[in-house]
Design a protein around this motif. Sequence first.
Motif, PDB file in Angstrom:
ATOM      1  N   LYS A  44      33.308  29.445  40.111  1.00  0.00           N
ATOM      2  CA  LYS A  44      33.094  27.999  40.192  1.00  0.00           C
ATOM      3  C   LYS A  44      33.314  27.482  41.617  1.00  0.00           C
ATOM      4  N   THR A  45      34.402  27.890  42.251  1.00  0.00           N
ATOM      5  CA  THR A  45      34.663  27.446  43.624  1.00  0.00           C
ATOM      6  C   THR A  45      33.683  28.078  44.604  1.00  0.00           C
ATOM      7  N   ALA A  46      33.348  29.360  44.401  1.00  0.00           N
ATOM      8  CA  ALA A  46      32.406  30.026  45.289  1.00  0.00           C
ATOM      9  C   ALA A  46      31.065  29.309  45.290  1.00  0.00           C
ATOM     10  N   ARG A  47      30.610  28.910  44.114  1.00  0.00           N
ATOM     11  CA  ARG A  47      29.347  28.170  44.030  1.00  0.00           C
ATOM     12  C   ARG A  47      29.421  26.876  44.818  1.00  0.00           C
ATOM     13  N   LYS A  48      30.561  26.188  44.686  1.00  0.00           N
ATOM     14  CA  LYS A  48      30.732  24.917  45.401  1.00  0.00           C
ATOM     15  C   LYS A  48      30.618  25.112  46.910  1.00  0.00           C
ATOM     16  N   LEU A  49      31.078  26.259  47.394  1.00  0.00           N
ATOM     17  CA  LEU A  49      31.067  26.537  48.834  1.00  0.00           C
ATOM     18  C   LEU A  49      29.793  27.246  49.280  1.00  0.00           C
ATOM     19  N   GLY A  50      28.887  27.529  48.335  1.00  0.00           N
ATOM     20  CA  GLY A  50      27.653  28.226  48.695  1.00  0.00           C
ATOM     21  C   GLY A  50      27.844  29.711  48.904  1.00  0.00           C
ATOM     22  N   VAL A  51      28.896  30.281  48.326  1.00  0.00           N
ATOM     23  CA  VAL A  51      29.193  31.707  48.465  1.00  0.00           C
ATOM     24  C   VAL A  51      28.655  32.450  47.245  1.00  0.00           C
ATOM     25  N   LYS A  52      27.889  33.509  47.462  1.00  0.00           N
ATOM     26  CA  LYS A  52      27.375  34.314  46.351  1.00  0.00           C
ATOM     27  C   LYS A  52      28.496  35.192  45.784  1.00  0.00           C
ATOM     28  N   THR A  53      28.364  35.518  44.492  1.00  0.00           N
ATOM     29  CA  THR A  53      29.432  36.280  43.832  1.00  0.00           C
ATOM     30  C   THR A  53      28.883  37.545  43.181  1.00  0.00           C
ATOM     31  N   VAL A  54      29.738  38.571  43.174  1.00  0.00           N
ATOM     32  CA  VAL A  54      29.442  39.849  42.546  1.00  0.00           C
ATOM     33  C   VAL A  54      30.510  40.104  41.490  1.00  0.00           C
ATOM     34  N   ALA A  55      30.093  40.332  40.268  1.00  0.00           N
ATOM     35  CA  ALA A  55      31.034  40.637  39.184  1.00  0.00           C
ATOM     36  C   ALA A  55      31.049  42.130  38.923  1.00  0.00           C
ATOM     37  N   VAL A  56      32.183  42.605  38.411  1.00  0.00           N
ATOM     38  CA  VAL A  56      32.266  43.962  37.887  1.00  0.00           C
ATOM     39  C   VAL A  56      32.653  43.858  36.417  1.00  0.00           C
ATOM     40  N   TYR A  57      32.254  44.854  35.639  1.00  0.00           N
ATOM     41  CA  TYR A  57      32.552  44.760  34.220  1.00  0.00           C
ATOM     42  C   TYR A  57      32.698  46.149  33.597  1.00  0.00           C
ATOM     43  N   SER A  58      33.456  46.176  32.517  1.00  0.00           N
ATOM     44  CA  SER A  58      33.605  47.385  31.708  1.00  0.00           C
ATOM     45  C   SER A  58      32.595  47.349  30.572  1.00  0.00           C
ATOM     46  N   ASP A  59      32.529  48.432  29.814  1.00  0.00           N
ATOM     47  CA  ASP A  59      31.613  48.466  28.673  1.00  0.00           C
ATOM     48  C   ASP A  59      31.929  47.360  27.670  1.00  0.00           C
ATOM     49  N   ALA A  60      33.227  47.039  27.527  1.00  0.00           N
ATOM     50  CA  ALA A  60      33.625  45.999  26.578  1.00  0.00           C
ATOM     51  C   ALA A  60      33.197  44.613  27.039  1.00  0.00           C
ATOM     52  N   ASP A  61      32.922  44.457  28.328  1.00  0.00           N
ATOM     53  CA  ASP A  61      32.603  43.144  28.894  1.00  0.00           C
ATOM     54  C   ASP A  61      31.150  43.020  29.345  1.00  0.00           C
ATOM     55  N   ALA A  62      30.286  43.888  28.831  1.00  0.00           N
ATOM     56  CA  ALA A  62      28.888  43.885  29.301  1.00  0.00           C
ATOM     57  C   ALA A  62      28.217  42.525  29.120  1.00  0.00           C
ATOM     58  N   ASN A  63      28.627  41.787  28.071  1.00  0.00           N
ATOM     59  CA  ASN A  63      28.013  40.478  27.812  1.00  0.00           C
ATOM     60  C   ASN A  63      28.991  39.334  28.049  1.00  0.00           C
ATOM     61  N   ALA A  64      30.023  39.581  28.828  1.00  0.00           N
ATOM     62  CA  ALA A  64      31.053  38.567  29.063  1.00  0.00           C
ATOM     63  C   ALA A  64      30.520  37.436  29.941  1.00  0.00           C
ATOM     64  N   GLN A  65      31.197  36.304  29.877  1.00  0.00           N
ATOM     65  CA  GLN A  65      30.741  35.119  30.602  1.00  0.00           C
ATOM     66  C   GLN A  65      30.794  35.300  32.115  1.00  0.00           C
ATOM     67  N   HIS A  66      31.805  36.000  32.629  1.00  0.00           N
ATOM     68  CA  HIS A  66      31.870  36.150  34.086  1.00  0.00           C
ATOM     69  C   HIS A  66      30.704  36.996  34.593  1.00  0.00           C
ATOM     70  N   VAL A  67      30.205  37.887  33.758  1.00  0.00           N
ATOM     71  CA  VAL A  67      29.037  38.699  34.121  1.00  0.00           C
ATOM     72  C   VAL A  67      27.788  37.822  34.187  1.00  0.00           C
ATOM     73  N   LYS A  68      27.671  36.907  33.240  1.00  0.00           N
ATOM     74  CA  LYS A  68      26.501  36.031  33.182  1.00  0.00           C
ATOM     75  C   LYS A  68      26.507  34.970  34.282  1.00  0.00           C
ATOM     76  N   LEU A  69      27.707  34.553  34.703  1.00  0.00           N
ATOM     77  CA  LEU A  69      27.802  33.488  35.705  1.00  0.00           C
ATOM     78  C   LEU A  69      27.621  33.988  37.134  1.00  0.00           C
ATOM     79  N   ALA A  70      27.978  35.239  37.388  1.00  0.00           N
ATOM     80  CA  ALA A  70      27.910  35.772  38.752  1.00  0.00           C
ATOM     81  C   ALA A  70      26.457  35.985  39.178  1.00  0.00           C
ATOM     82  N   ASP A  71      26.254  36.014  40.513  1.00  0.00           N
ATOM     83  CA  ASP A  71      24.907  36.259  41.040  1.00  0.00           C
ATOM     84  C   ASP A  71      24.470  37.696  40.813  1.00  0.00           C
ATOM     85  N   GLU A  72      25.424  38.621  40.838  1.00  0.00           N
ATOM     86  CA  GLU A  72      25.152  40.036  40.585  1.00  0.00           C
ATOM     87  C   GLU A  72      26.293  40.589  39.742  1.00  0.00           C
TER      88      GLU A  72
END
Length: 666
Positions: free
Chosen positions: A19-47
């Motif tokens: 949320k803050t990164a978006r406000k500052l114009g910073v792109k974000t990269v998420a990492v995820y485990s198999d349990a989190d393949a469809n998690a919200q942080h994965v969907k919100l990140a740029d990659e």
Amino acid sequence: MFEKILIANRGEIACRIIKTARKLGVKTVAVYSDADANAQHVKLADEAYRVGTAAAKDSYLKADSIINVAKKSGAQAIHPGYGFLSENTHFANACADHEIAFIGPPASAIDAMGSKSAAKEIMQKAKVPLVPGYHGDNQDPDYLSTQAFAIGYPVLIKATAGGGGKGMRIVEKKEDFISALDSCKREALSSFGNDEVLIEKYLTKPRHVEIQVFADSHGNAVHLFERDCSVQRRHQKVIEEAPAPGMTEELREKMGEVAIQAAKAIGYQGAGTVEFLLDEDGSFFFMEMNTRLQVEHPVTEMITGQDLVEWQLRVAYGETLPANQKDLSIHGHAFEARIYAEDPDNDFLPATGALHHLRTPEENAHVRIDTGIIECDEVSVHYDPMIAKLIVWDTDRYKALARLRGALKGYQVVGLKTNLNFLYQLASNEGFIEADLDTHFIQRYENSLFTAKPEVDERVLSVAALYTMLKQRNLGEGHAADQSDPYSPWDTTLGWRLNEDNHHHVTFVDPVSGNEYPVIVHFRNDHFLVEVNDKEMRVEGEINDHDLRVNLSGEGFNASIVEQDHSLHIFVNHCDFMLTVKQEGLADIDASSNANLSAPMPGTIVSVMVEAGQTVSADQPLLVMEAMKMEHTIKAPTDGVVTEVLYQAGDLVEDGAELVQFEASE
């Protein structure tokens, strides 16, 4: 400013950073485990990139994999959030080795505060007040027992590498010391890979007050005032608030100066929290320093108007602090309530499962929700069971507390147990309202916090009956509309009967207690008459999705009903009830089942204290299992004999697996 950052975390903190990164114009990269393949942080990140299987040690704790993702994605910096790798010296050094900025303090500062024992030695040299205790290297159990006796009981055993309430035990008397030490060491080794402990005098009525500090690479350091985190269960915080009630300006300034002094003693940079025990006489003692952002940072943001994640990014990029001490001030009061999937009535045992239904209060200038979960998402056994953080603000403590109660009323979860009702009880408790705070608050007010659940009364049954009849009517109308003769009496939805009063008999059942509630519903032209315990009430209303606007004998009120697996979850005011409609021919629930001797969730057996044929007494520990990084002791439900032990130490067990076979005494 950085162009792209990787977030080495999951859940609500990953979403918060995005949320803050978006406000500052910073792109974000998420990492995820198999349990989190469809998690919200994965969907919100740029990659987003997969880093491993479900277990944290095979995904979020794989430092090499995360750094490889950072290099592959072109991320210039890594934000570790809190937990996982946030206080890992090797990870911070690895980032530096690969010329990736670590959005946190220098590795040397993490290392200095990583061991509670070493941290206390540093603080002692910096003249920061300490709680009396033993922080040495000698870990011999007999020697530690001697030190505990010299300090004086009660004492607190604490893992030196610990955090989040893991690896902590209160010991009231000498006879209990060794068993508590063994348990503490097992949990510490499992959670942190280090079983070393320290021992401290356990203060009987302390408050847990922490100071938010920030420092940059240019020699500047400030504090952003204090937070009171005294209300805890399992040594983990439940509700935090800022500023601390009853704090004088003199004490605030003194604690703030000491906190800055502690940060400077280790060459600190970035966000950190210096935690103190505040005694009744105004004396305070250093506990530890968390070299990361804290879960409860939003209350500080709410009273200062500052974005602490933005501060972290700017400091890590090499900028000076966004504000000086004289520029910072307190405005109003804020609370944060941690909404967990857990059972407060069963020692706050964590719960897992999918959120079949989730409704949250509306966010505005007074109400904020930090979460990484939406409806239908799952709380996994692999990670912390926190669903969300509910943060409220108003101009003073009493108004903010009223906001908290109102927001909790608007929160609904169906699908797993939560602490929502407990939080409401806490926010409504007279002792909490009057700020009678200390770290034993929940134990002291246990009788008023763990009150019996309100009984299913005529009001609840009338709502259940209305919903059942309206649902049946709507289904009948739909069926009739599909027939060649929609006005056929065989498809009527008006409860018509030949030669008798038009009515239905419905029996509702409380699936927990087994209590049955027979209800007779009489049909009228524009309403129903509900008969409960020979009392007749007029009820009418309409369904709008899950919501009901009910008129009960002239009283109008709102209710919500969610249906799941043939159960009705009824929300009236701040209370929720679960009822089923009795189906004839179904067997009654066996109240004498051995559910209390079954695994409360998937986990690992760590210790077995009994053997087949052994006679035991009520509440005697039978075995200990570990689940969700916490130990759970399975105890005898009554006096009896253990007939068979089905698992041994080291065995993995599934949720609901029978662990011990037991025969109660006559």
